[in-house]
Design an enzyme around this catalytic site. Sequence first.
Site, mmCIF file in Angstrom:
data_model
loop_
_atom_site.group_PDB
_atom_site.id
_atom_site.type_symbol
_atom_site.label_atom_id
_atom_site.label_comp_id
_atom_site.label_asym_id
_atom_site.label_seq_id
_atom_site.Cartn_x
_atom_site.Cartn_y
_atom_site.Cartn_z
ATOM 1 C CE LYS A 52 -3.823 -2.491 2.128
ATOM 2 N NZ LYS A 52 -4.527 -2.948 3.345
ATOM 3 C CD GLN A 96 -3.539 -4.551 6.478
ATOM 4 O OE1 GLN A 96 -3.636 -3.529 5.806
ATOM 5 N NE2 GLN A 96 -3.970 -5.714 6.029
ATOM 6 C CG ASP A 119 -9.869 -0.319 5.105
ATOM 7 O OD1 ASP A 119 -9.540 -0.857 4.039
ATOM 8 O OD2 ASP A 119 -9.137 -0.248 6.102
HETATM 9 N N1 GUN Z 1 -7.004 -6.969 6.306
HETATM 10 C C1 GUN Z 1 -7.351 -7.755 5.253
HETATM 11 N N2 GUN Z 1 -7.937 -6.996 4.284
HETATM 12 C C2 GUN Z 1 -7.967 -5.731 4.753
HETATM 13 C C3 GUN Z 1 -8.448 -4.508 4.200
HETATM 14 O O1 GUN Z 1 -8.994 -4.433 3.096
HETATM 15 N N3 GUN Z 1 -8.280 -3.423 4.989
HETATM 16 C C4 GUN Z 1 -7.709 -3.474 6.221
HETATM 17 N N4 GUN Z 1 -7.610 -2.347 6.926
HETATM 18 N N5 GUN Z 1 -7.259 -4.591 6.753
HETATM 19 C C5 GUN Z 1 -7.385 -5.716 6.015
#
Ligand code: GUN
Length: 284
Positions: A52, A96, A119
């Site tokens: 990311k 995350q 998100d």
């Molecule tokens: N963990 C697995 N997928 C995601 C996601 O799309 N966003 C976040 N913040 N954590 C994750």
Amino acid sequence: MSRIIDGKAISAQVKENVGREVAELKEKGVAVGLAVVIVGDDPASRVYVNSKKKTCGELGISSEEYALPAETTEEELLALVQKLNEKPEVNGILVQLPLPKQIDEKKVIAAISPQKDVDAFHAENVGKIMIGSYQMLPCTPAGCMDLIHSTGIDLTGKHCVVVGRSNIVGKPMAMLLLHENATVTICHSRTRDLKSVCLQADVLVAAVGKEKLITADMVKPGAVVIDVGMNRDANGKLCGDVDFAAVSQVASAITPVPGGVGPMTIATLMRNTVTAAKLQNGLL
Ligand code: GUN
């Protein structure tokens, strides 16, 4: 033999558009910034967070990483989220998941400002998705929709089966399909006769986290198959929820793992970060 849906190529197009928008915003004096928070040392989370941040760099989005130790308390994390909510140069906040067990994920998600919730996990944004008036798209489901659209299929009246009912993927995925007039079935671990339901699917989305859950005898000939799974096989190789080799003989189009849904999730996150920056600057 089915068409392989190239998530890498499609995500590159999305990122190109995002990069252009970031440059245009810069000309208007608006810088775009994302804060990425990781707690503990889960290796998969580390890979995602690095990816990311790298993509932010490629698109001209500034990123700040907050790497906290595994023993961080809920109060400490909530205090950081509050600080980021108030920081004007941070347009998007991504915490995350999963978080260590002493921290209540629901409380942390609720603490993120809905305008910075890139998100789309906050109840306010989930509610907006439910009623079909959303600006922030849930990253993985939105990425899956882009991949489905790339096949040219018209979803109206089609039977779409989503296997998995998570808040991150299964539930919002079903909503996005419904908004495009599909008939949607959600399956989960308690579903009776998964095979017979899957066999009805014109579009089958697998988001469970179980290697080779979807086998060729569960797929209707000509179906579009989207594999959200990210599993490691016995040799440590990345694989999805779908038995790719066999199902690709039956489906009309299928996403590979890696190179399918994964790159789209990150591309949508970048798009959401730009949306968040626009929202916060009165440009939407
Ligand atoms: N963990 C697995 N997928 C995601 C996601 O799309 N966003 C976040 N913040 N954590 C994750």
